[in-house]
Design an enzyme around this catalytic site. Structure first.
Site, PDB file in Angstrom:
ATOM      1  N   GLU A  54      28.047   6.341  16.508  1.00 26.96           N
ATOM      2  CA  GLU A  54      29.481   6.980  16.771  1.00 26.96           C
ATOM      3  C   GLU A  54      29.828   8.100  15.778  1.00 26.96           C
ATOM      4  O   GLU A  54      29.407   7.868  14.461  1.00 26.96           O
ATOM      5  CB  GLU A  54      30.357   5.968  17.001  1.00 26.96           C
ATOM      6  CG  GLU A  54      31.957   6.069  17.570  1.00 26.96           C
ATOM      7  CD  GLU A  54      32.620   5.049  17.771  1.00 26.96           C
ATOM      8  OE1 GLU A  54      32.533   4.898  19.124  1.00 26.96           O
ATOM      9  OE2 GLU A  54      33.394   4.566  17.247  1.00 26.96           O
ATOM     10  N   LYS A  56      33.281   9.468  14.257  1.00 23.23           N
ATOM     11  CA  LYS A  56      34.560   9.384  14.303  1.00 23.23           C
ATOM     12  C   LYS A  56      35.231   9.684  12.925  1.00 23.23           C
ATOM     13  O   LYS A  56      34.295   9.316  12.022  1.00 23.23           O
ATOM     14  CB  LYS A  56      35.220   8.131  14.863  1.00 23.23           C
ATOM     15  CG  LYS A  56      34.888   6.578  13.977  1.00 23.23           C
ATOM     16  CD  LYS A  56      35.393   5.533  14.682  1.00 23.23           C
ATOM     17  CE  LYS A  56      34.799   4.377  13.689  1.00 23.23           C
ATOM     18  NZ  LYS A  56      35.266   2.972  14.444  1.00 23.23           N
ATOM     19  N   LYS A 115      34.469   8.682  23.991  1.00 25.89           N
ATOM     20  CA  LYS A 115      35.253   7.605  23.519  1.00 25.89           C
ATOM     21  C   LYS A 115      36.674   7.930  23.619  1.00 25.89           C
ATOM     22  O   LYS A 115      36.935   8.519  22.523  1.00 25.89           O
ATOM     23  CB  LYS A 115      34.645   6.658  22.631  1.00 25.89           C
ATOM     24  CG  LYS A 115      34.994   5.362  22.445  1.00 25.89           C
ATOM     25  CD  LYS A 115      34.411   4.696  21.205  1.00 25.89           C
ATOM     26  CE  LYS A 115      34.838   3.217  21.448  1.00 25.89           C
ATOM     27  NZ  LYS A 115      34.387   2.766  20.080  1.00 25.89           N
ATOM     28  N   GLU A 164      34.740  -1.582  29.198  1.00 27.20           N
ATOM     29  CA  GLU A 164      35.030  -2.184  28.204  1.00 27.20           C
ATOM     30  C   GLU A 164      36.059  -3.419  28.236  1.00 27.20           C
ATOM     31  O   GLU A 164      37.007  -3.243  28.930  1.00 27.20           O
ATOM     32  CB  GLU A 164      35.542  -1.521  27.154  1.00 27.20           C
ATOM     33  CG  GLU A 164      35.842  -2.130  25.679  1.00 27.20           C
ATOM     34  CD  GLU A 164      36.493  -1.217  24.586  1.00 27.20           C
ATOM     35  OE1 GLU A 164      35.549  -0.514  24.258  1.00 27.20           O
ATOM     36  OE2 GLU A 164      37.459  -1.161  24.345  1.00 27.20           O
ATOM     37  N   ASN A 185      34.245  -5.423  23.600  1.00 21.68           N
ATOM     38  CA  ASN A 185      34.778  -5.016  22.286  1.00 21.68           C
ATOM     39  C   ASN A 185      35.125  -6.179  21.533  1.00 21.68           C
ATOM     40  O   ASN A 185      36.039  -6.940  21.830  1.00 21.68           O
ATOM     41  CB  ASN A 185      36.088  -3.886  22.610  1.00 21.68           C
ATOM     42  CG  ASN A 185      36.271  -3.243  21.138  1.00 21.68           C
ATOM     43  OD1 ASN A 185      35.937  -3.561  20.065  1.00 21.68           O
ATOM     44  ND2 ASN A 185      37.074  -2.158  21.436  1.00 21.68           N
ATOM     45  N   GLU A 215      30.084  -3.959  21.168  1.00 19.32           N
ATOM     46  CA  GLU A 215      31.040  -2.949  20.547  1.00 19.32           C
ATOM     47  C   GLU A 215      31.698  -3.360  19.131  1.00 19.32           C
ATOM     48  O   GLU A 215      32.070  -4.538  19.421  1.00 19.32           O
ATOM     49  CB  GLU A 215      31.782  -2.103  21.368  1.00 19.32           C
ATOM     50  CG  GLU A 215      31.168  -1.728  22.691  1.00 19.32           C
ATOM     51  CD  GLU A 215      32.341  -1.281  23.746  1.00 19.32           C
ATOM     52  OE1 GLU A 215      33.383  -0.494  23.279  1.00 19.32           O
ATOM     53  OE2 GLU A 215      32.330  -1.536  25.093  1.00 19.32           O
ATOM     54  N   SER A 216      31.598  -2.553  18.314  1.00 20.09           N
ATOM     55  CA  SER A 216      32.405  -2.958  16.826  1.00 20.09           C
ATOM     56  C   SER A 216      32.226  -4.428  16.285  1.00 20.09           C
ATOM     57  O   SER A 216      31.425  -5.110  16.629  1.00 20.09           O
ATOM     58  CB  SER A 216      33.971  -3.076  17.450  1.00 20.09           C
ATOM     59  OG  SER A 216      34.438  -1.883  18.071  1.00 20.09           O
TER      60      SER A 216
END
Length: 262
Positions: A54, A56, A115, A164, A185, A215-216
Protein backbone atom coordinates in the site's frame (compact mmCIF):
# COMPACT_ATOMS: atom_id res chain seq x y z
CA UNK A 1 -17.98 7.10 14.91
CA UNK A 2 -14.89 7.67 12.76
CA UNK A 3 -16.28 5.78 9.77
CA UNK A 4 -19.42 7.94 9.67
CA UNK A 5 -17.29 11.08 9.67
CA UNK A 6 -15.14 9.81 6.78
CA UNK A 7 -18.23 9.05 4.69
CA UNK A 8 -19.78 12.40 5.58
CA UNK A 9 -16.66 14.21 4.43
CA UNK A 10 -16.60 12.14 1.24
CA UNK A 11 -20.12 13.30 0.43
CA UNK A 12 -18.90 16.89 0.79
CA UNK A 13 -15.90 16.25 -1.46
CA UNK A 14 -17.76 14.62 -4.33
CA UNK A 15 -19.50 17.77 -5.65
CA UNK A 16 -16.10 19.46 -5.78
CA UNK A 17 -14.76 16.67 -8.00
CA UNK A 18 -17.84 16.78 -10.21
CA UNK A 19 -17.50 20.54 -10.60
CA UNK A 20 -14.00 20.06 -12.02
CA UNK A 21 -14.87 17.13 -14.29
CA UNK A 22 -18.55 16.51 -14.95
CA UNK A 23 -20.04 13.04 -14.47
CA UNK A 24 -20.67 12.79 -18.21
CA UNK A 25 -17.07 13.67 -19.03
CA UNK A 26 -15.69 11.31 -16.37
CA UNK A 27 -17.75 8.49 -17.83
CA UNK A 28 -16.43 9.31 -21.28
CA UNK A 29 -12.85 9.26 -19.97
CA UNK A 30 -13.42 5.92 -18.29
CA UNK A 31 -14.91 4.33 -21.37
CA UNK A 32 -12.09 5.73 -23.52
CA UNK A 33 -9.31 4.45 -21.24
CA UNK A 34 -6.81 2.27 -23.09
CA UNK A 35 -3.93 2.12 -20.60
CA UNK A 36 -2.43 -0.91 -18.83
CA UNK A 37 -4.97 -3.44 -17.56
CA UNK A 38 -3.11 -6.06 -15.48
CA UNK A 39 -5.41 -8.61 -13.83
CA UNK A 40 -5.83 -7.97 -10.09
CA UNK A 41 -7.73 -11.19 -9.40
CA UNK A 42 -5.23 -13.43 -11.19
CA UNK A 43 -2.30 -11.75 -9.43
CA UNK A 44 -3.85 -12.77 -6.10
CA UNK A 45 -4.37 -16.34 -7.32
CA UNK A 46 -0.68 -16.99 -7.87
CA UNK A 47 0.81 -19.86 -5.82
CA UNK A 48 1.94 -18.98 -2.31
CA UNK A 49 1.00 -15.80 -0.52
CA UNK A 50 0.36 -12.71 -2.63
CA UNK A 51 1.07 -9.28 -1.19
CA UNK A 52 -0.69 -6.01 -1.90
CA UNK A 53 1.71 -3.21 -1.00
CA UNK A 54 0.00 0.00 0.00
CA UNK A 55 0.86 3.64 -0.57
CA UNK A 56 -0.68 6.08 1.87
CA UNK A 57 0.26 9.37 3.48
CA UNK A 58 -1.73 9.15 6.71
CA UNK A 59 -4.58 7.42 8.52
CA UNK A 60 -6.92 8.33 11.37
CA UNK A 61 -5.28 5.69 13.55
CA UNK A 62 -1.63 6.55 12.77
CA UNK A 63 -1.72 10.24 11.93
CA UNK A 64 0.75 11.45 9.33
CA UNK A 65 3.16 8.77 8.13
CA UNK A 66 6.76 9.88 7.76
CA UNK A 67 7.89 7.86 4.78
CA UNK A 68 11.65 7.32 4.60
CA UNK A 69 11.72 6.93 0.82
CA UNK A 70 9.88 8.83 -1.90
CA UNK A 71 7.03 7.54 -4.04
CA UNK A 72 9.21 6.52 -6.99
CA UNK A 73 11.69 4.54 -4.90
CA UNK A 74 8.86 2.89 -2.98
CA UNK A 75 7.07 1.82 -6.14
CA UNK A 76 10.35 0.53 -7.60
CA UNK A 77 10.64 -1.65 -4.48
CA UNK A 78 7.04 -2.78 -4.84
CA UNK A 79 7.54 -3.62 -8.51
CA UNK A 80 10.34 -5.99 -7.49
CA UNK A 81 8.65 -7.68 -4.54
CA UNK A 82 4.86 -7.48 -4.27
CA UNK A 83 2.04 -8.66 -6.50
CA UNK A 84 -0.33 -5.68 -6.47
CA UNK A 85 -0.38 -2.10 -5.22
CA UNK A 86 -3.03 -0.35 -3.15
CA UNK A 87 -3.24 3.44 -3.33
CA UNK A 88 -5.24 5.54 -0.88
CA UNK A 89 -7.08 8.33 -2.69
CA UNK A 90 -9.21 9.62 0.22
CA UNK A 91 -8.19 13.23 0.84
CA UNK A 92 -9.37 14.34 4.26
CA UNK A 93 -8.38 11.53 6.61
CA UNK A 94 -5.69 9.65 4.66
CA UNK A 95 -4.20 12.64 2.74
CA UNK A 96 -4.63 10.67 -0.45
CA UNK A 97 -5.14 11.86 -3.99
CA UNK A 98 -6.03 10.47 -7.40
CA UNK A 99 -2.79 12.09 -8.53
CA UNK A 100 -0.81 9.56 -6.49
CA UNK A 101 -2.53 6.73 -8.31
CA UNK A 102 -1.85 8.37 -11.67
CA UNK A 103 1.85 8.63 -10.79
CA UNK A 104 1.98 5.01 -9.71
CA UNK A 105 0.25 3.88 -12.90
CA UNK A 106 2.97 5.57 -14.94
CA UNK A 107 5.80 3.68 -13.24
CA UNK A 108 4.29 0.31 -12.32
CA UNK A 109 3.09 -2.63 -14.42
CA UNK A 110 1.36 -4.16 -11.38
CA UNK A 111 -2.42 -4.23 -10.82
CA UNK A 112 -3.52 -1.23 -8.75
CA UNK A 113 -6.34 -1.13 -6.21
CA UNK A 114 -8.00 2.23 -5.68
CA UNK A 115 -8.58 2.25 -1.94
CA UNK A 116 -11.23 4.77 -1.02
CA UNK A 117 -14.70 5.07 0.44
CA UNK A 118 -16.71 4.33 -2.68
CA UNK A 119 -20.27 5.63 -2.35
CA UNK A 120 -21.07 7.15 -5.76
CA UNK A 121 -20.84 5.74 -9.29
CA UNK A 122 -18.75 8.78 -10.27
CA UNK A 123 -15.85 7.34 -8.23
CA UNK A 124 -15.93 4.12 -10.23
CA UNK A 125 -15.64 5.90 -13.57
CA UNK A 126 -12.89 8.04 -12.06
CA UNK A 127 -11.04 4.92 -10.86
CA UNK A 128 -11.10 3.49 -14.38
CA UNK A 129 -10.05 6.79 -15.95
CA UNK A 130 -6.97 7.12 -13.72
CA UNK A 131 -5.76 3.58 -14.35
CA UNK A 132 -7.03 1.54 -11.40
CA UNK A 133 -7.60 -2.17 -11.98
CA UNK A 134 -9.65 -2.80 -8.84
CA UNK A 135 -11.72 -0.90 -6.31
CA UNK A 136 -12.71 -1.39 -2.68
CA UNK A 137 -16.32 -2.08 -1.68
CA UNK A 138 -16.73 -1.59 2.08
CA UNK A 139 -19.78 -3.56 3.18
CA UNK A 140 -20.05 -1.47 6.34
CA UNK A 141 -21.00 1.69 4.40
CA UNK A 142 -23.10 0.22 1.57
CA UNK A 143 -26.50 -1.46 1.54
CA UNK A 144 -27.18 -4.61 -0.47
CA UNK A 145 -28.52 -2.77 -3.52
CA UNK A 146 -25.49 -0.50 -3.61
CA UNK A 147 -23.15 -3.49 -3.31
CA UNK A 148 -24.84 -5.26 -6.22
CA UNK A 149 -25.12 -2.17 -8.42
CA UNK A 150 -21.55 -1.02 -7.77
CA UNK A 151 -20.20 -4.52 -8.35
CA UNK A 152 -22.03 -4.72 -11.67
CA UNK A 153 -20.64 -1.33 -12.70
CA UNK A 154 -17.15 -2.41 -11.67
CA UNK A 155 -17.46 -5.51 -13.82
CA UNK A 156 -18.77 -3.50 -16.77
CA UNK A 157 -15.70 -1.28 -16.48
CA UNK A 158 -13.48 -4.41 -16.53
CA UNK A 159 -12.17 -3.87 -13.02
CA UNK A 160 -12.12 -6.22 -10.03
CA UNK A 161 -13.67 -5.52 -6.64
CA UNK A 162 -12.27 -6.30 -3.21
CA UNK A 163 -15.26 -6.68 -0.87
CA UNK A 164 -14.25 -5.71 2.65
CA UNK A 165 -15.94 -7.20 5.71
CA UNK A 166 -15.36 -6.96 9.44
CA UNK A 167 -17.93 -9.33 10.90
CA UNK A 168 -20.05 -12.39 10.01
CA UNK A 169 -23.02 -10.40 8.74
CA UNK A 170 -20.86 -8.29 6.44
CA UNK A 171 -19.04 -11.35 5.12
CA UNK A 172 -22.35 -13.06 4.43
CA UNK A 173 -23.57 -10.03 2.48
CA UNK A 174 -20.38 -9.87 0.42
CA UNK A 175 -20.56 -13.56 -0.48
CA UNK A 176 -24.25 -13.28 -1.36
CA UNK A 177 -23.33 -10.56 -3.86
CA UNK A 178 -21.08 -13.04 -5.66
CA UNK A 179 -17.80 -11.50 -4.52
CA UNK A 180 -14.80 -13.29 -5.99
CA UNK A 181 -12.34 -11.42 -3.74
CA UNK A 182 -13.23 -10.97 -0.08
CA UNK A 183 -11.09 -9.20 2.47
CA UNK A 184 -11.24 -9.03 6.23
CA UNK A 185 -10.22 -5.71 7.71
CA UNK A 186 -8.63 -6.54 11.05
CA UNK A 187 -8.99 -2.86 11.93
CA UNK A 188 -12.46 -2.00 13.17
CA UNK A 189 -13.41 1.07 11.14
CA UNK A 190 -15.67 2.26 13.94
CA UNK A 191 -12.88 2.83 16.45
CA UNK A 192 -9.72 1.66 14.58
CA UNK A 193 -8.76 -1.05 17.06
CA UNK A 194 -6.96 -4.05 15.52
CA UNK A 195 -7.70 -7.74 16.11
CA UNK A 196 -6.07 -10.35 13.83
CA UNK A 197 -8.43 -12.90 15.33
CA UNK A 198 -11.12 -11.38 13.10
CA UNK A 199 -9.50 -12.98 10.05
CA UNK A 200 -9.36 -16.37 11.76
CA UNK A 201 -13.04 -16.25 12.71
CA UNK A 202 -14.29 -15.14 9.29
CA UNK A 203 -12.00 -17.49 7.34
CA UNK A 204 -14.41 -20.33 8.13
CA UNK A 205 -17.08 -18.64 6.02
CA UNK A 206 -15.01 -18.23 2.85
CA UNK A 207 -15.46 -20.89 0.13
CA UNK A 208 -12.29 -22.35 -1.37
CA UNK A 209 -13.03 -20.85 -4.78
CA UNK A 210 -12.87 -17.26 -3.49
CA UNK A 211 -9.71 -15.22 -3.02
CA UNK A 212 -9.30 -14.35 0.65
CA UNK A 213 -7.36 -11.25 1.73
CA UNK A 214 -6.20 -10.28 5.22
CA UNK A 215 -6.04 -6.50 5.62
CA UNK A 216 -4.40 -4.36 8.29
CA UNK A 217 -2.47 -5.15 11.45
CA UNK A 218 0.44 -7.00 9.83
CA UNK A 219 3.53 -5.47 11.40
CA UNK A 220 5.80 -8.33 12.50
CA UNK A 221 6.71 -11.95 11.81
CA UNK A 222 4.29 -13.39 14.34
CA UNK A 223 1.40 -11.70 12.54
CA UNK A 224 2.39 -13.38 9.29
CA UNK A 225 2.73 -16.73 11.07
CA UNK A 226 -0.69 -16.37 12.68
CA UNK A 227 -2.40 -15.46 9.41
CA UNK A 228 -0.65 -18.28 7.55
CA UNK A 229 -2.90 -20.61 9.53
CA UNK A 230 -6.07 -18.79 8.43
CA UNK A 231 -6.20 -19.91 4.77
CA UNK A 232 -5.50 -16.45 3.42
CA UNK A 233 -4.44 -16.00 -0.20
CA UNK A 234 -3.10 -12.48 0.16
CA UNK A 235 -2.00 -9.80 2.62
CA UNK A 236 -2.73 -6.10 2.23
CA UNK A 237 0.05 -4.27 4.09
CA UNK A 238 0.28 -0.53 4.60
CA UNK A 239 1.85 0.82 7.77
CA UNK A 240 4.78 -1.61 7.98
CA UNK A 241 5.81 -0.98 4.38
CA UNK A 242 5.30 2.78 4.58
CA UNK A 243 7.50 3.02 7.68
CA UNK A 244 10.20 0.76 6.23
CA UNK A 245 13.34 2.01 4.53
CA UNK A 246 13.41 -1.20 2.50
CA UNK A 247 9.90 -2.48 1.74
CA UNK A 248 11.31 -4.80 -0.93
CA UNK A 249 13.38 -6.74 1.60
CA UNK A 250 10.50 -6.77 4.10
CA UNK A 251 8.03 -8.14 1.54
CA UNK A 252 10.46 -10.84 0.47
CA UNK A 253 11.15 -11.74 4.10
CA UNK A 254 7.46 -12.09 4.95
CA UNK A 255 6.86 -14.30 1.93
CA UNK A 256 9.61 -16.55 3.27
CA UNK A 257 8.10 -16.50 6.77
CA UNK A 258 4.72 -17.48 5.30
CA UNK A 259 6.23 -20.32 3.24
CA UNK A 260 8.06 -21.72 6.27
CA UNK A 261 4.90 -21.66 8.36
CA UNK A 262 2.88 -23.37 5.65
Amino acid sequence: MILDKIVEDKRIRLPQHKAKISPAEMRRLAEAYVGPSPDFLEALREPGISIIGEFKQASPSLGNIKSRIDLTDRIDDYNASVDCISCLTEEDHFLGSVDFLKQIREISPLPILRKDFMIDEYQFYEAKAIGANAILLITGILDDKQLRDFYQLTTELRMDALFEAHDEAQMDRALNCGARIVGVNNRDLRDFTIHLETTKVLSKMVPDDRVFVAESGIVEDKDVEFLAECRVDAFLIGRAFMESENPKALAQHWKEVYDRKK
